[in-house]
Design a protein around this motif. Structure first.
Motif, PDB file in Angstrom:
ATOM      1  N   ARG A  86      -6.653   6.843   5.634  1.00 54.61           N
ATOM      2  CA  ARG A  86      -5.755   5.887   4.991  1.00 54.61           C
ATOM      3  C   ARG A  86      -5.680   6.281   3.515  1.00 54.61           C
ATOM      4  N   THR A 145      -3.731   5.691  -0.392  1.00 52.21           N
ATOM      5  CA  THR A 145      -2.991   4.769  -1.250  1.00 52.21           C
ATOM      6  C   THR A 145      -2.560   5.477  -2.523  1.00 52.21           C
ATOM      7  N   ILE A 205      10.744   4.383   1.771  1.00 51.26           N
ATOM      8  CA  ILE A 205      10.718   2.939   1.581  1.00 51.26           C
ATOM      9  C   ILE A 205      11.652   2.582   0.436  1.00 51.26           C
ATOM     10  N   SER A 248       9.341  -2.607  -0.091  1.00 50.28           N
ATOM     11  CA  SER A 248       8.587  -2.676   1.162  1.00 50.28           C
ATOM     12  C   SER A 248       9.414  -2.469   2.426  1.00 50.28           C
ATOM     13  N   THR A 249      10.690  -2.177   2.309  1.00 41.14           N
ATOM     14  CA  THR A 249      11.538  -2.009   3.493  1.00 41.14           C
ATOM     15  C   THR A 249      11.527  -0.563   3.953  1.00 41.14           C
ATOM     16  N   LEU A 250      11.141  -0.366   5.197  1.00 42.31           N
ATOM     17  CA  LEU A 250      11.064   0.974   5.750  1.00 42.31           C
ATOM     18  C   LEU A 250      12.462   1.512   6.040  1.00 42.31           C
ATOM     19  N   SER A 259       5.898   3.565  11.164  1.00 38.48           N
ATOM     20  CA  SER A 259       5.313   2.323  10.651  1.00 38.48           C
ATOM     21  C   SER A 259       3.967   2.526   9.965  1.00 38.48           C
ATOM     22  N   ARG A 260       3.429   3.736   9.989  1.00 36.36           N
ATOM     23  CA  ARG A 260       2.178   3.989   9.255  1.00 36.36           C
ATOM     24  C   ARG A 260       2.408   3.971   7.738  1.00 36.36           C
ATOM     25  N   SER A 286       3.730   2.001   4.447  1.00 36.77           N
ATOM     26  CA  SER A 286       4.022   0.650   3.991  1.00 36.77           C
ATOM     27  C   SER A 286       4.034   0.621   2.469  1.00 36.77           C
ATOM     28  N   SER A 292       4.129  -2.040  -1.108  1.00 40.55           N
ATOM     29  CA  SER A 292       3.901  -3.383  -1.622  1.00 40.55           C
ATOM     30  C   SER A 292       3.950  -3.355  -3.142  1.00 40.55           C
ATOM     31  N   THR A 309       1.111   2.912   0.876  1.00 49.18           N
ATOM     32  CA  THR A 309      -0.043   3.131   1.722  1.00 49.18           C
ATOM     33  C   THR A 309       0.388   3.887   2.969  1.00 49.18           C
ATOM     34  N   SER A 349      -1.280   4.856   6.484  1.00 51.51           N
ATOM     35  CA  SER A 349      -2.429   4.687   7.367  1.00 51.51           C
ATOM     36  C   SER A 349      -2.351   5.756   8.447  1.00 51.51           C
TER      37      SER A 349
END
Lengths: 106, 119
Positions: free
Chosen positions: A18, A20, A48, A52-54, A60-61, A63, A65, A74, A76
């Motif tokens: 993961r 960041t 993105i 925060s909108t993909l 979906s890994r 993201s 914020s 991030t 993951s």
């Protein structure tokens, strides 16, 4: 101009990790904030938008914020295709500006 | 399929002019804004400017670093956006990308064209 300070400059990671990445803007930019991935020798691709909108088709890994002046990407479960350079970008006002980039390497 | 293809790059002497083209297909070009972005060798991304659609009078805005030297235009009949560069300097050496500009976020990019400014 809105300055973008991205960190770290580079990081080492392994498949499955993961990760960041952060970006700080020199002024508040509401939700006008985007992330891109650039694989070696390729054009950047939008991951993105609006914090925060993909983007369509992005796994979906990924993201995003944040708010105000501090934003985070991030990833993951890092995959082999994710070893690349990542850029943040503000779309609040012109001149549009990018962060300096974060290189994610093995 | 959305496609943007840049062309016109190459080796050019300092002080000369060069025009890049961005040929578009797969979306309604006439209704879209287009941005130009460059990347110097080993460096990050730099936004150069964008052009609005004809609905917004096809007006353009530029980064301060290139304002007055670079001009963006469009030909909707050919689905092409242009970047006219003048008084080129060695610092303009870069890969130049065009991108579909959707609210100042870039959701589709071309493959880029390399411009090398050198004597």
């Amino acid at each position: 101009d809105i300055q973008m300070t991205q960190s770290p400059y580079s990081l080492s990671a392994s498949v499955g990790d993961r990760v960041t990445i952060t970006c700080r803007t020199s002024q508040t930019i509401s939700r006008s904030f985007n992330w891109y991935r650039q694989k070696p020798g390729k054009a950047p691709e939008l991951l993105i938008y609006a914090v925060s909108t993909l983007q369509s088709g992005v796994p979906s890994r990924f993201s995003g914020s944040g708010s105000g002046t501090d934003f985070t990407l991030t990833i993951s479960n890092l995959q082999p295709e994710d070893f690349a350079t990542y850029y943040c970008q503000q779309s609040h006002r012109t001149p549009l500006t990018f962060g300096g980039g974060t290189r994610v390497e093995l | 399929e959305v496609l943007l293809v840049e062309s016109g790059g190459g080796l050019i002497q300092p002080g000369r002019s060069l025009r890049l083209s961005c040929t578009v297909s797969g979306f309604a070009f006439a209704d879209s804004a287009v941005s130009w972005i460059r990347q110097a060798p080993g460096k990050g991304l730099e936004w150069l400017g964008f052009i609005r659609s004809k609905a917004y009078d096809a007006t353009a805005e530029y980064a301060p670093s290139v304002k007055g030297r670079f001009t963006i235009s469009r030909d909707d009949s050919k689905n092409i956006a242009y970047l006219q560069m003048s008084s080129l300097k060695s610092e303009d050496t870069a890969v130049y990308y065009c991108a579909r500009d959707h609210g100042w976020q870039f959701d589709s990019w071309g493959q880029g064209t390399l411009v090398t400014v050198s004597s």
